[in-house]
Design a protein around this motif. Structure first.
Motif, short mmCIF file in Angstrom:
data_model
loop_
_atom_site.label_atom_id
_atom_site.label_comp_id
_atom_site.label_asym_id
_atom_site.label_seq_id
_atom_site.Cartn_x
_atom_site.Cartn_y
_atom_site.Cartn_z
N HIS A 297 2.83 5.74 4.74
CA HIS A 297 3.74 4.61 4.91
C HIS A 297 3.51 3.63 3.78
O HIS A 297 2.38 3.40 3.38
CB HIS A 297 3.48 3.91 6.25
N ASP A 298 4.59 3.03 3.32
CA ASP A 298 4.47 1.93 2.36
C ASP A 298 4.73 0.63 3.09
O ASP A 298 5.73 0.49 3.80
CB ASP A 298 5.47 2.09 1.20
N VAL A 299 3.80 -0.31 2.91
CA VAL A 299 3.90 -1.62 3.55
C VAL A 299 4.13 -2.62 2.43
O VAL A 299 3.21 -3.05 1.76
CB VAL A 299 2.60 -1.94 4.33
N ASP A 300 5.42 -2.95 2.19
CA ASP A 300 5.73 -3.76 1.02
C ASP A 300 6.69 -4.91 1.34
O ASP A 300 7.53 -5.29 0.56
CB ASP A 300 6.29 -2.86 -0.11
N TRP A 301 6.48 -5.45 2.55
CA TRP A 301 7.30 -6.57 3.02
C TRP A 301 6.50 -7.26 4.11
O TRP A 301 5.72 -6.60 4.81
CB TRP A 301 8.64 -6.02 3.56
N SER A 360 -3.69 1.40 -1.89
CA SER A 360 -3.08 0.22 -2.52
C SER A 360 -1.64 0.51 -2.91
O SER A 360 -1.31 1.60 -3.39
CB SER A 360 -3.87 -0.17 -3.77
N HIS A 361 -0.80 -0.49 -2.71
CA HIS A 361 0.59 -0.40 -3.15
C HIS A 361 0.87 -1.57 -4.10
O HIS A 361 1.92 -2.18 -4.04
CB HIS A 361 1.51 -0.42 -1.92
N SER A 362 -0.11 -1.89 -4.93
CA SER A 362 -0.03 -2.92 -5.98
C SER A 362 0.03 -4.33 -5.39
O SER A 362 -0.13 -4.51 -4.18
CB SER A 362 1.14 -2.66 -6.93
N ILE A 364 2.40 -7.19 -6.97
CA ILE A 364 3.75 -7.77 -7.00
C ILE A 364 4.84 -6.71 -6.89
O ILE A 364 6.02 -7.03 -6.82
CB ILE A 364 3.99 -8.68 -8.23
N HIS A 365 4.47 -5.39 -6.90
CA HIS A 365 5.44 -4.36 -6.58
C HIS A 365 6.66 -4.47 -7.49
O HIS A 365 7.81 -4.52 -7.05
CB HIS A 365 5.87 -4.54 -5.11
N SER A 366 6.39 -4.50 -8.80
CA SER A 366 7.48 -4.73 -9.74
C SER A 366 8.18 -3.45 -10.14
O SER A 366 7.53 -2.42 -10.37
CB SER A 366 6.94 -5.41 -11.00
N ALA A 424 2.44 3.32 -6.74
CA ALA A 424 3.11 2.25 -7.47
C ALA A 424 4.35 1.79 -6.71
O ALA A 424 5.03 2.58 -6.05
CB ALA A 424 3.51 2.75 -8.86
N GLY A 425 4.66 0.50 -6.83
CA GLY A 425 5.90 -0.03 -6.28
C GLY A 425 7.09 0.63 -6.96
O GLY A 425 7.07 0.87 -8.17
N HIS A 426 8.10 0.97 -6.19
CA HIS A 426 9.31 1.63 -6.71
C HIS A 426 9.00 2.94 -7.43
O HIS A 426 9.83 3.45 -8.18
CB HIS A 426 10.10 0.71 -7.66
N LEU A 427 7.78 3.47 -7.23
CA LEU A 427 7.37 4.73 -7.88
C LEU A 427 7.60 4.70 -9.39
O LEU A 427 8.02 5.68 -9.99
CB LEU A 427 8.07 5.94 -7.24
N ILE A 513 7.33 7.02 4.69
CA ILE A 513 8.22 6.21 5.53
C ILE A 513 7.79 4.75 5.40
O ILE A 513 6.63 4.42 5.66
CB ILE A 513 8.15 6.65 7.01
N HIS A 514 8.71 3.89 4.98
CA HIS A 514 8.41 2.46 4.95
C HIS A 514 8.31 1.96 6.39
O HIS A 514 9.16 2.27 7.22
CB HIS A 514 9.50 1.69 4.20
N SER A 515 7.30 1.16 6.66
CA SER A 515 7.09 0.71 8.04
C SER A 515 7.80 -0.61 8.29
O SER A 515 7.29 -1.47 9.00
CB SER A 515 5.59 0.59 8.33
ZN LIG Z 1 7.18 -0.03 -2.05
#
Ligand SMILES: [Zn+2]
Length: 623
Positions: A297-301, A360-362, A364-366, A424-427, A513-515
């Motif tokens: 899962h990506d937790v980016d929010w 880690s998912h960075s 600032i997820h740029s 990485a954010g946005h791969l 899956i984004h959570s």
């Molecule tokens: Zn993300």
């Protein structure tokens, strides 16, 4: 509460038992605990491939390295292919030594300087008496008769390849349409990779041809043996895809089955299994299983933390768990406010305690991460102040900063956490990512998509995403994600088909899956998990990644004894590993050493290996 961190932070250090903990506070910003991330030196591997891959047992495939210098093309692409398939091999420059083995590969090419006339006689005799050679890009007329071609034409304008319908065993794993035809590059490019289209002898058989009709893969039987000739380089059709330097050879970006690089791994596997005598192969999947589904899962929010608990609950109920990749955003910028604070961090601790793993998912997820500078390697939470200025642009941000400081925070805030997995954010992947990761103590990455790298097997990421040497980082590309329209909840049957296609090849599938919500998506995940065949392992990414790393670094050999039906399998792992599996051509009657046998008597699952200890398993074949 979440004001940006001011300059002039108040920092004071406390001594913990295992590490130095720093508590950093700024006026209105909650203090975040960090754990120091040492900056490591790059560990270069053996410069000499001959020493790195020595001869140790007769079953090994001999790789005759045809181009050792002055400007050598190293065998890295072939090393990737053989290791991923678990085929034992050694690298040599000594032709008589190579020809003492039944299976020989010439790499990377054969020209008029490679062999002498007497050596051609030697090779012809070798094949006639039951030897097997796999070669790519043979240019020399002196070997035309042996390899079964009349001429060849180099070109950078061949864009497609199709396998023929034949009974030849090397194409036995290529049953799906996506495997029967592959794309070598996008026709948006006026020129792509080099290929050599062969005109075959009448006696030779064409196993694959290019779009201009010339032969891409042909085979020629001579006496009791057989040769195979490929008009492409594994550098271009395997490694160039893996390091994403391809000419957009992928047919889709994500969520479909794209085996464009894997077909060559599978051809080599089938070649080894067809002609190896009493062969043994190190399986790709632990526990004698067929495939693995790696959950993440990506937790980016800010609102993606709490639903993570629902996913974890559903995964636990289905006897599995997942890896959560966490964006540790502590700054406010044009894209969002900071959110890596309590009570969200409490949720991470709960996830970790409940058996999920964390990466880690960075920070600032740029979307511009792939354009970031590497940075100094001394970025730290107290001074690193990155800010997204828009979707693609940022100030004060570096690759090292995103990688290191997120690890400082996750390791500092979550008890028992050692962050070694990155996404990485946005791969978006900068070429300096392998270096930043390995020098910050990471081991694993999942920032590419499997479709984009045209491969569904994990692989070592080459340093600088180049062609010279591997970094210490292993890549686990994303197979299926949840955001593409019409959304994951409506794509479960399609996802299952991709997973099954990979399972046929012993490849793995990575689910992302984004959570951000857990109503539709968690139900869909549960649906998928319940439909998964029982011989596909479902696991978090970190657990599988540790298995794969130990597998990739395993030292093993199989030697005969004085009794014809007996052999000794010797294995040594530098790291603790469970479930290593070997596949045998000949059915096994018994095995010692606590190894367990599969029902078909052809898979042997090893007991847990202690790091650094050598284990000998005595094997009795059924006949
Ligand atoms: Zn993300």
């Amino acid at each position: 509460m979440k004001q940006s961190l001011a300059v002039g932070l108040l920092a004071f250090a406390l001594c913990g038992s295992a590490a130095v903990w720093k508590l950093i506070a700024a006026h209105a910003t909650p203090a975040l605990r960090t754990k120091e991330v040492p900056l490591l030196a790059i560990a270069h591997q053996h410069a000499d491939q001959l020493q790195q891959f020595p001869e140790s047992f007769p079953l090994q495939v001999a790789v005759f390295w045809t181009s050792p210098g002055p400007d050598p093309e190293n065998p890295l692409p072939l090393v990737h292919s053989l290791k991923e398939m678990g085929i034992p091999f050694f690298v040599t420059r000594d032709l008589p030594q190579a020809l003492r083995h039944r299976l020989v590969i010439f790499y990377p090419s054969v020209d008029s300087h490679t062999f002498t006339e007497p050596q051609v006689d030697l090779l012809t005799t070798f094949v006639r008496q039951g030897g097997f050679i796999f070669a790519q890009n043979v240019f020399w007329g002196g070997l035309q008769n042996l390899f079964g071609f009349r001429s060849f034409a180099p070109s950078r304008k061949r864009y497609h390849l199709a396998f023929s319908v034949t009974k030849d065993p090397v194409t036995k794993y290529l049953n799906r349409p996506e495997e029967r035809e592959t794309q070598l590059g996008s026709d948006h490019f006026p020129e792509i990779i080099w290929s050599n289209g062969y005109v075959p002898d009448p006696g030779a058989e064409v196993l694959a041809h290019f779009d201009d009709g010339s032969a891409a893969l042909l085979t020629n039987s001579v006496g009791k043996g057989k040769v195979y000739l490929l008009g492409l380089s594994l550098l271009d059709v395997v490694l160039r895809n893996q390091n994403n330097r391809d000419y957009d050879a992928q047919r889709h970006y994500v969520n479909t089955f794209e085996p464009g690089a894997d077909v060559w791994l599978l051809v080599l596997r089938a070649w080894y299994e067809a002609y190896g005598k009493d062969w043994v192969r190190l399986s790709t999947i632990p526990g004698g299983q067929r495939s693995a589904l790696l959950l993440s899962h990506d937790v980016d929010w800010e609102n993606s933390f709490a639903p993570g608990l629902d996913f974890a609950r559903i995964e636990k109920a289905n006897q599995t768990s997942s890896t959560f990749f966490i964006q540790t955003k502590y700054v406010d910028d044009a894209n969002s406010k900071g959110f890596f604070f309590a009570p969200k961090i409490d949720i991470l601790r709960q996830l970790k305690t409940g058996g999920s793993t964390v990466g880690s998912h960075s920070i600032i997820h740029s979307r511009g991460f792939n354009k970031f500078e590497l940075g100094s390697g001394h970025e730290t939470y107290s001074s690193y102040q990155p800010r997204g200025l828009g979707f693609d642009t940022a100030s004060g941000a570096t690759v090292f900063g995103e990688v290191r400081v997120s690890k400082e925070l996750l390791d500092g805030e979550i008890p028992g956490q050692d962050t070694i997995f990155f996404r990485a954010g946005h791969l978006r992947v900068p070429i300096s990512l392998p270096e930043a990761l390995e020098r910050s103590g990471y081991q694993f990455d999942s920032s590419f998509t499997a479709d984009d790298v045209l491969s569904n097997f994990p692989f070592p990421l080459p340093r600088d995403l180049g062609f010279e040497e591997d970094s210490e980082i292993y890549e686990f590309p994303v197979t299926i994600e949840d955001e593409e329209s019409p959304g994951f909840a409506k794509r479960v049957p399609q996802a299952l088909q991709v997973i099954l296609a990979n399972a046929e090849n012993g490849a793995v599938s990575v689910l992302l899956i984004h959570s951000n919500e857990s109503v539709l998506k968690a139900a869909a995940e549960q649906d998928l998990l319940r439909q998964l065949p029982s011989d596909i392992v479902k696991t978090d990414m970190l657990t599988f990644a540790k298995f794969w790393r130990a597998r990739d670094r395993l030292q093993w050999s199989l030697t005969a004894t004085s009794v014809p039906t007996e052999a000794v399998l010797q294995v040594k792992s530098d790291e603790s590993v469970t479930g290593l599996t070997f596949e045998f051509q000949c059915p096994i009657a018994t095995a010692t050493g606590g190894a367990t046998m599969s029902l078909d008597h052809r898979h042997l699952v090893l007991p847990e290996l202690a790091p650094g200890r050598s284990v000998s398993i005595h094997i009795n074949y059924l006949h």
